[in-house]
Design a protein around this motif. Structure first.
Motif, mmCIF file in Angstrom:
data_model
loop_
_atom_site.group_PDB
_atom_site.id
_atom_site.type_symbol
_atom_site.label_atom_id
_atom_site.label_comp_id
_atom_site.label_asym_id
_atom_site.label_seq_id
_atom_site.Cartn_x
_atom_site.Cartn_y
_atom_site.Cartn_z
ATOM 1 N N ARG A 102 0.820 -1.221 0.000
ATOM 2 C CA ARG A 102 0.000 0.000 0.000
ATOM 3 C C ARG A 102 0.846 1.260 0.000
ATOM 4 O O ARG A 102 0.416 2.301 -0.499
ATOM 5 C CB ARG A 102 -0.921 0.003 1.226
ATOM 6 C CG ARG A 102 -1.894 -1.168 1.290
ATOM 7 C CD ARG A 102 -2.443 -1.350 2.683
ATOM 8 N NE ARG A 102 -1.365 -1.637 3.648
ATOM 9 C CZ ARG A 102 -1.571 -1.847 4.936
ATOM 10 N NH1 ARG A 102 -2.788 -1.800 5.432
ATOM 11 N NH2 ARG A 102 -0.550 -2.103 5.743
ATOM 12 N N THR A 103 2.045 1.172 0.584
ATOM 13 C CA THR A 103 2.867 2.375 0.744
ATOM 14 C C THR A 103 4.202 2.306 0.008
ATOM 15 O O THR A 103 4.847 3.337 -0.182
ATOM 16 C CB THR A 103 3.168 2.615 2.235
ATOM 17 O OG1 THR A 103 3.955 1.520 2.734
ATOM 18 C CG2 THR A 103 1.878 2.729 3.041
ATOM 19 N N GLU A 105 6.747 0.908 1.354
ATOM 20 C CA GLU A 105 7.771 0.852 2.397
ATOM 21 C C GLU A 105 8.381 -0.531 2.483
ATOM 22 O O GLU A 105 7.657 -1.540 2.509
ATOM 23 C CB GLU A 105 7.164 1.208 3.754
ATOM 24 C CG GLU A 105 6.770 2.657 3.912
ATOM 25 C CD GLU A 105 6.296 2.970 5.313
ATOM 26 O OE1 GLU A 105 6.278 4.160 5.673
ATOM 27 O OE2 GLU A 105 5.947 2.029 6.063
ATOM 28 N N ARG A 275 11.825 6.947 6.050
ATOM 29 C CA ARG A 275 10.493 7.458 6.413
ATOM 30 C C ARG A 275 10.541 8.956 6.710
ATOM 31 O O ARG A 275 9.675 9.703 6.283
ATOM 32 C CB ARG A 275 9.955 6.702 7.628
ATOM 33 C CG ARG A 275 8.593 7.189 8.090
ATOM 34 C CD ARG A 275 8.009 6.241 9.114
ATOM 35 N NE ARG A 275 7.614 4.983 8.488
ATOM 36 C CZ ARG A 275 7.562 3.815 9.127
ATOM 37 N NH1 ARG A 275 7.912 3.751 10.402
ATOM 38 N NH2 ARG A 275 7.180 2.737 8.499
ATOM 39 N N SER A 289 6.644 10.683 1.914
ATOM 40 C CA SER A 289 5.284 10.142 1.851
ATOM 41 C C SER A 289 5.176 9.093 0.748
ATOM 42 O O SER A 289 5.928 9.113 -0.226
ATOM 43 C CB SER A 289 4.282 11.264 1.597
ATOM 44 O OG SER A 289 4.345 12.239 2.621
ATOM 45 N N PRO A 290 4.200 8.168 0.871
ATOM 46 C CA PRO A 290 3.984 7.186 -0.188
ATOM 47 C C PRO A 290 3.675 7.882 -1.521
ATOM 48 O O PRO A 290 2.972 8.897 -1.552
ATOM 49 C CB PRO A 290 2.784 6.385 0.304
ATOM 50 C CG PRO A 290 2.782 6.570 1.793
ATOM 51 C CD PRO A 290 3.303 7.952 2.022
#
Length: 322
Positions: A102-103, A105, A275, A289-290
């Protein structure tokens, strides 16, 4: 390294004279590095230093703090799991990545090679992905409306000689398969027979849009682009080869992000290791940010492929991964 070897290939190092060596240390050196202080000292007639508060002193200043997306508990689990797998299989090395689709990360990133830590091979060592590339070929067929998952193809009972003389084999013999089943059981013959439905330009574009053949831009000092040849240099073998995951080289990171796009509804996310960055007083200097880079195929196509991949681990060729 307060946590021992865990995460060292991500972090990099610092030499005895303060030079950043690899990893995040090197990539983020301009932010992490502070400034040296200065102190003017006075010596007496015997050469002994006499500090003096009357002479100017410039205190050193700390650099910024970089906060990673890595989850230490997951990193530790991944590190041990990969080490166990390498020992069990007697492999010369391996890579293990955990990412949030979703991100974008990265929650864990581990690479092991003979001779010790050599950096993150998952970022810098491309390999031929084979059948793990088949879902993206099928996505191209569906997105261009060149086929549906219910289209049928004859799998020739496991052996087929192509018109150009190339002989293809499947691990298990099959007769008629739908495209859905051809992907579920990873049929080379099924993929190759459908390769001529997808124009070379479209086949190249969908693989490129999924991020193959170009660096991801991860916060790391070196990254491989992999290899994806332009259609002008293709041979008669190339379309079928690409449909089966050959004549192409990808990094584990590229493949992880591409599968993340199938998992999250179709958005290819920018992979992230960082991050945020905080200043000397703890203030936030930068927040990462994503970011979605693009949507290689429509969401409906991505969702269809995802559902087929569920069947791969339920009762297909990946049942051990269920």
């Amino acid at each position: 390294y307060p946590q021992g070897r865990v995460g060292r290939e991500i972090l990099g190092g610092v030499s005895g004279d303060g030079r950043a060596l690899g990893g995040v240390e090197q990539e983020m050196d301009a932010l992490l590095r502070g400034t040296d202080g200065e102190s003017v000292m006075r010596r007496d007639a015997r050469g002994q230093v006499e500090p003096s508060i009357n002479l100017p002193v410039v205190p050193p200043r700390d650099g910024h703090d970089v906060y990673l997306t890595i989850d230490f508990d997951l990193q530790e689990i991944a590190d041990e799991a990969l080490s166990d797998a390498i020992e069990r299989t007697q492999a010369s090395g391996g890579d293990l990545l955990l990412a949030d689709p979703r991100t974008g990360e990265l929650l864990a990133a581990v690479s092991r090679r003979k001779g010790g830590v050599q950096g993150l091979g998952a970022f810098i060592e491309p390999y031929e992905p084979g059948s793990t590339l088949k879902p993206f070929f099928v996505a191209g067929l569906l997105a261009g409306r060149h086929a549906t998952l219910n289209d049928r193809v004859h799998a020739e009972n496991g052996t087929w000689t192509m018109p150009n003389g190339r002989v293809l084999r499947d691990v298990h013999p099959y007769e008629w398969l739908t495209l859905r089943d051809a992907l579920r059981v990873s049929s080379n013959i099924g993929m190759a027979k459908l390769a001529d439905r997808l124009p070379p330009g479209e086949q190249y574009r969908v693989l490129r849009d999924y991020g193959f053949g170009t660096p991801t831009g991860i916060e790391y000092p070196v990254e491989a682009a992999g290899r994806l040849t332009r259609p002008a240099s293709w041979t008669d073998y190339t379309p079928a080869s690409l449909a089966m995951g050959y004549e192409v080289a990808v990094t584990p990171l590229q493949l992880t992000m591409a599968y993340g796009a199938l998992a999250n509804g179709g958005a290819l996310m920018q992979p992230r290791l960082v991050r945020e960055v905080r200043g000397r007083e703890g203030e936030t200097v930068r927040t990462v940010s994503p970011r979605a880079l693009r949507r290689p195929v429509p969401k409906a196509v991505s969702d269809d492929i995802r559902d087929v991949l569920v069947s791969v681990v339920d009762d297909g060729t990946g049942s051990r991964a269920a």
